[in-house]
Write a protein that holds these residues in place. Structure first.
Motif, PDB file in Angstrom:
ATOM      1  N   THR A  43       0.851  -1.192   0.000  1.00 34.24           N
ATOM      2  CA  THR A  43       0.000   0.000   0.000  1.00 34.24           C
ATOM      3  C   THR A  43       0.890   1.246   0.000  1.00 34.24           C
ATOM      4  OG1 THR A  43      -0.112  -0.027   2.411  1.00 34.24           O
ATOM      5  CG2 THR A  43      -1.864  -1.158   1.218  1.00 34.24           C
ATOM      6  N   PRO A  44       0.360   2.378  -0.464  1.00 33.19           N
ATOM      7  CA  PRO A  44       1.168   3.606  -0.470  1.00 33.19           C
ATOM      8  C   PRO A  44       1.524   4.047   0.944  1.00 33.19           C
ATOM      9  CG  PRO A  44      -0.802   3.848  -1.837  1.00 33.19           C
ATOM     10  CD  PRO A  44      -0.973   2.584  -1.051  1.00 33.19           C
ATOM     11  N   ARG A  73       1.457   6.465   3.864  1.00 33.41           N
ATOM     12  CA  ARG A  73       0.460   7.452   4.296  1.00 33.41           C
ATOM     13  C   ARG A  73       1.137   8.453   5.208  1.00 33.41           C
ATOM     14  NH1 ARG A  73      -2.851   6.042   7.593  1.00 33.41           N
ATOM     15  NH2 ARG A  73      -4.753   7.151   7.006  1.00 33.41           N
ATOM     16  N   ARG A 116       0.879  18.454  -1.421  1.00 35.08           N
ATOM     17  CA  ARG A 116      -0.078  17.359  -1.667  1.00 35.08           C
ATOM     18  C   ARG A 116      -0.048  16.944  -3.134  1.00 35.08           C
ATOM     19  NH1 ARG A 116      -4.994  14.914  -0.178  1.00 35.08           N
ATOM     20  NH2 ARG A 116      -5.122  15.958   1.842  1.00 35.08           N
ATOM     21  N   GLU A 134       1.313  13.277  -4.140  1.00 32.17           N
ATOM     22  CA  GLU A 134       0.329  12.324  -4.659  1.00 32.17           C
ATOM     23  C   GLU A 134       0.716  11.857  -6.057  1.00 32.17           C
ATOM     24  OE1 GLU A 134      -3.741  13.386  -2.180  1.00 32.17           O
ATOM     25  OE2 GLU A 134      -3.456  14.297  -4.168  1.00 32.17           O
ATOM     26  N   ARG A 135       1.334  12.739  -6.833  1.00 33.56           N
ATOM     27  CA  ARG A 135       1.821  12.321  -8.157  1.00 33.56           C
ATOM     28  C   ARG A 135       2.931  11.284  -8.041  1.00 33.56           C
ATOM     29  NH1 ARG A 135       1.454  17.909  -9.576  1.00 33.56           N
ATOM     30  NH2 ARG A 135       3.717  18.150  -9.356  1.00 33.56           N
ATOM     31  N   GLY A 151       2.985   8.936  -5.702  1.00 31.40           N
ATOM     32  CA  GLY A 151       2.495   7.739  -5.044  1.00 31.40           C
ATOM     33  C   GLY A 151       2.450   7.795  -3.532  1.00 31.40           C
ATOM     34  N   ILE A 152       2.577   8.986  -2.949  1.00 30.90           N
ATOM     35  CA  ILE A 152       2.481   9.154  -1.500  1.00 30.90           C
ATOM     36  C   ILE A 152       1.050   9.590  -1.157  1.00 30.90           C
ATOM     37  CG2 ILE A 152       3.332  10.383   0.526  1.00 30.90           C
ATOM     38  CD1 ILE A 152       5.480   8.647  -0.713  1.00 30.90           C
ATOM     39  N   ALA A 153       0.412   8.911  -0.213  1.00 23.11           N
ATOM     40  CA  ALA A 153      -0.962   9.244   0.169  1.00 23.11           C
ATOM     41  C   ALA A 153      -0.961  10.224   1.337  1.00 23.11           C
ATOM     42  CB  ALA A 153      -1.714   7.975   0.565  1.00 23.11           C
ATOM     43  N   ILE A 154      -1.760  11.277   1.233  1.00 21.10           N
ATOM     44  CA  ILE A 154      -1.896  12.255   2.312  1.00 21.10           C
ATOM     45  C   ILE A 154      -3.101  11.852   3.158  1.00 21.10           C
ATOM     46  CG2 ILE A 154      -2.030  14.698   2.913  1.00 21.10           C
ATOM     47  CD1 ILE A 154       0.374  13.930   1.123  1.00 21.10           C
ATOM     48  N   ALA A 155      -2.858  11.363   4.369  1.00 24.98           N
ATOM     49  CA  ALA A 155      -3.948  10.920   5.239  1.00 24.98           C
ATOM     50  C   ALA A 155      -4.762  12.109   5.731  1.00 24.98           C
ATOM     51  CB  ALA A 155      -3.389  10.133   6.420  1.00 24.98           C
ATOM     52  N   ARG A 208      10.646  12.870  -1.820  1.00 21.46           N
ATOM     53  CA  ARG A 208      10.005  11.554  -1.826  1.00 21.46           C
ATOM     54  C   ARG A 208      10.950  10.498  -1.262  1.00 21.46           C
ATOM     55  NH1 ARG A 208       9.463   6.741  -4.035  1.00 21.46           N
ATOM     56  NH2 ARG A 208       7.342   5.876  -4.265  1.00 21.46           N
TER      57      ARG A 208
END
Length: 215
Positions: free
Chosen positions: A7-8, A10, A25, A29-30, A32-36, A118
């Motif tokens: 999973t990415p 978070r 953000r 997100e581009r 592949g990192i998810a912002i919780a 990243r």
């Protein structure tokens, strides 16, 4: 070889400037990192973290009220060991000192390249630390070690590895777990390191090690 993540990663994103958060953000997100979740100050960050754990906290240092380092300290005080990567526009040795004392895993300038940001997030999420995340010239100037020939050869590879973990704010127990050593063995190594660096203080030992270019 580390297995790929299912999973990415978070992260919690904290910055008092909405435009900065929006830019980070979109950038992350581009990649592949998810912002919780996002927070605009340290208090909001701490409140949301209590109910929504993340892999990494990415926080600005300079925020009104509870700043990034104060939030980090409160996080550690309540027993939360979530890796924290601090962002700043200031190349300031005092901030490096405070971040180290508070137990930050990373300390990065805001003008870092996107791929470096990243990589830093992935690195700390996987248990790593950023040993020299900003220019350390100011630190070396301030904490100059009085010797003409920095004794790099005096430190074994294992001592250097332990120093690097100390730089990330890890306790003896955490270092022991990371290096598959007994906690008592780590304690002995730390004692030897402090003696070699002529200090009783772990943080000053790390700063002297930076001065000596040991880490």
């Amino acid at each position: 070889m580390t297995a790929p993540r299912a999973t990415p990663i978070r992260i919690a994103l904290a910055d008092d400037q909405g435009l900065v958060r929006a830019g980070l953000r979109a950038l992350l997100e581009r990649q592949g990192i998810a912002i919780a979740f996002e927070a605009d100050d340290g208090e909001a960050l701490l409140t949301q973290l209590a109910g929504q754990p993340v892999d990494v906290v990415l926080s600005d240092i300079r925020m009104p009220g509870i700043d990034g380092i104060d939030a980090l300290q409160r996080l550690r005080d309540r027993g939360d060991t979530t890796p924290v990567l601090l962002l700043t526009t200031f190349d300031d040795s005092e901030l490096l000192l405070r971040a180290t004392e508070a137990g930050a895993q990373g300390f990065l300038l805001k003008d870092a390249a996107p791929e470096d940001l990243r990589a830093a997030i992935v690195h700390v999420a996987d248990g790593g630390t950023l040993l020299q995340p900003v220019s350390t010239d100011a630190v070396r100037a301030r904490y100059r070690y009085h010797t003409e020939d920095p004794p790099r050869e005096r430190f074994s590879d294992k001592e250097v590895a332990i120093l690097r973990l100390m730089a990330g704010g890890y306790s003896n127990k955490e270092i022991a777990r990371a290096m598959f050593l007994a906690e008592g063995t780590v304690k002995n190594y730390v004692s030897v390191i402090l003696e070699k660096l002529d200090t009783r203080d772990r943080t000053r030992a790390v700063l002297k090690a930076i001065t000596l270019r040991v880490i």
